[in-house]
Structures are given as C-alpha cells and as structure tokens.
Motif scaffolding. Structure first.
Motif, PDB file in Angstrom:
ATOM      1  N   ILE A   1       0.859  -1.192   0.000  1.00 53.81           N
ATOM      2  CA  ILE A   1       0.000   0.000   0.000  1.00 53.81           C
ATOM      3  C   ILE A   1       0.888   1.232   0.000  1.00 53.81           C
ATOM      4  N   ARG A   2       0.680   2.074  -0.969  1.00 51.91           N
ATOM      5  CA  ARG A   2       1.459   3.307  -1.074  1.00 51.91           C
ATOM      6  C   ARG A   2       0.679   4.470  -0.475  1.00 51.91           C
ATOM      7  N   SER A   3       1.403   5.434   0.055  1.00 54.24           N
ATOM      8  CA  SER A   3       0.739   6.620   0.591  1.00 54.24           C
ATOM      9  C   SER A   3       0.311   7.527  -0.558  1.00 54.24           C
ATOM     10  N   THR A   4      -0.743   8.318  -0.302  1.00 52.47           N
ATOM     11  CA  THR A   4      -1.250   9.257  -1.314  1.00 52.47           C
ATOM     12  C   THR A   4      -1.411  10.630  -0.689  1.00 52.47           C
ATOM     13  N   GLU A   5      -1.532  11.622  -1.542  1.00 50.89           N
ATOM     14  CA  GLU A   5      -1.801  12.983  -1.087  1.00 50.89           C
ATOM     15  C   GLU A   5      -3.299  13.121  -0.779  1.00 50.89           C
ATOM     16  N   VAL A   6      -3.671  14.219  -0.116  1.00 55.71           N
ATOM     17  CA  VAL A   6      -5.072  14.503   0.154  1.00 55.71           C
ATOM     18  C   VAL A   6      -5.768  14.793  -1.168  1.00 55.71           C
ATOM     19  N   VAL A   7      -6.937  14.224  -1.350  1.00 60.22           N
ATOM     20  CA  VAL A   7      -7.709  14.437  -2.569  1.00 60.22           C
ATOM     21  C   VAL A   7      -8.861  15.390  -2.256  1.00 60.22           C
ATOM     22  N   GLU A   8      -8.876  16.569  -2.879  1.00 61.03           N
ATOM     23  CA  GLU A   8      -9.945  17.546  -2.693  1.00 61.03           C
ATOM     24  C   GLU A   8     -11.162  17.116  -3.501  1.00 61.03           C
ATOM     25  N   VAL A   9     -12.349  17.156  -2.881  1.00 57.66           N
ATOM     26  CA  VAL A   9     -13.553  16.720  -3.585  1.00 57.66           C
ATOM     27  C   VAL A   9     -14.660  17.761  -3.580  1.00 57.66           C
ATOM     28  N   GLY A  10     -14.414  18.956  -3.108  1.00 57.10           N
ATOM     29  CA  GLY A  10     -15.435  19.998  -3.164  1.00 57.10           C
ATOM     30  C   GLY A  10     -15.621  20.692  -1.830  1.00 57.10           C
TER      31      GLY A  10
END
Length: 156
Positions: free
Chosen positions: A21-30
């Motif tokens: 499992i790789r880390s991800t950035e924060v995903v903006e959704v609105g």
C-alpha cells in the motif's frame, strides 16, 4: 525449529513490506456540507459574520429584512466577538434603503461600497437572502455612492 523461525520472521517481513500500500496525497472533492440549523422568520433573523473558516450564521431577535441589514452593519455583539466572530463590513449608521421586486433585492447605502472585500459582500448577500420571507434564492444588488455590487446570490 526451522519452521518456528520462519513463522516468527513472516510477520516482521510483512510489516517491512507494508503490504504493497502506497501513501497518497489529500484528494480535494469539493466544498464542505452545509445544513440549515438556525431558525428564520418570526423566531429570529439570521446574520452572517466572519468565522475562522468563512461565514457563520448567528440568530438575533427581529425579523424585518431592513433590521437584519442594520444589525449586520452594527457588527458582532461582545459575546459573538468573544466566540471568535468578526466582520469585514464597516460600522454604518447612515441612511439605508431596501426594496424587493420579485426575486431581486436592492440595498442602497449612502457610502462607498466597491471597496468591500469579498467576504463582506457575502455577509450582506447571505444576511439579506435569509431575512427575506419565502424563497431564499433571491439576487441581491448593493448600490453605494461609488457604484454597484452584484447582483449576487447566497451560496447556501
């Protein structure tokens, strides 16, 4: 014995591998969700002041739309200020006119308005929209001695 060592090493290897499992950035959704939780109409007038993260509603006694604008222009109370609310609108005690034609509302202030920051404009528009009886999807135009703001609608 050899099998016991392998059994002990397996969990350690899995921890080191991280299961792929790789880390991800924060995903903006609105924009955040908004719910109406304040009364309006005869129970109170909703004013909008600047909070730490944008506009926040405050309920005050009095239901007339013109009264709501004058209360807003008077600024937050001491208790509201203590709670962290401020205003970007200047204190104003001059002449004010408010008129409505269908879903269009006009406010007339005897002062310059084009220098109002965006949050101050939103304070005015949302306060007027929520003070109007019936549909809150009115468009608000503010006329001042130096020009006109809007028309604009309240996003909530």
């Amino acid at each position: 014995m050899r099998g016991a060592r392998a059994a002990l090493l397996l969990p350690a290897l899995l921890l080191l591998a991280g299961c792929g499992i790789r880390s991800t950035e924060v995903v903006e959704v609105g924009d955040p969700a908004f719910a109406h939780v304040v009364p309006s109409g005869p129970d109170g007038t909703t004013l909008y002041f600047k909070g730490p993260n944008g506009l926040l509603p405050v309920v005050r006694a009095g239901a007339a739309p013109g009264n709501a604008v004058m209360l807003l222009l008077s600024g937050p109370t001491e208790a509201e200020t203590d709670a962290g609310l401020t205003t970007e609108l200047p204190h104003y005690y001059g002449v004010m006119a408010l008129s409505r034609d269908g879903d269009s509302v006009r406010i007339r202030l005897e002062r310059a308005v084009l220098d109002f920051p965006e949050i101050a404009r939103q304070q005015l528009v949302c306060t007027v929209a929520h003070a109007m009886p019936g549909d809150r999807r009115v468009t608000v135009t503010v006329n001042g001695s130096d020009g006109q703001l809007g028309p604009a609608t309240c996003p909530f």
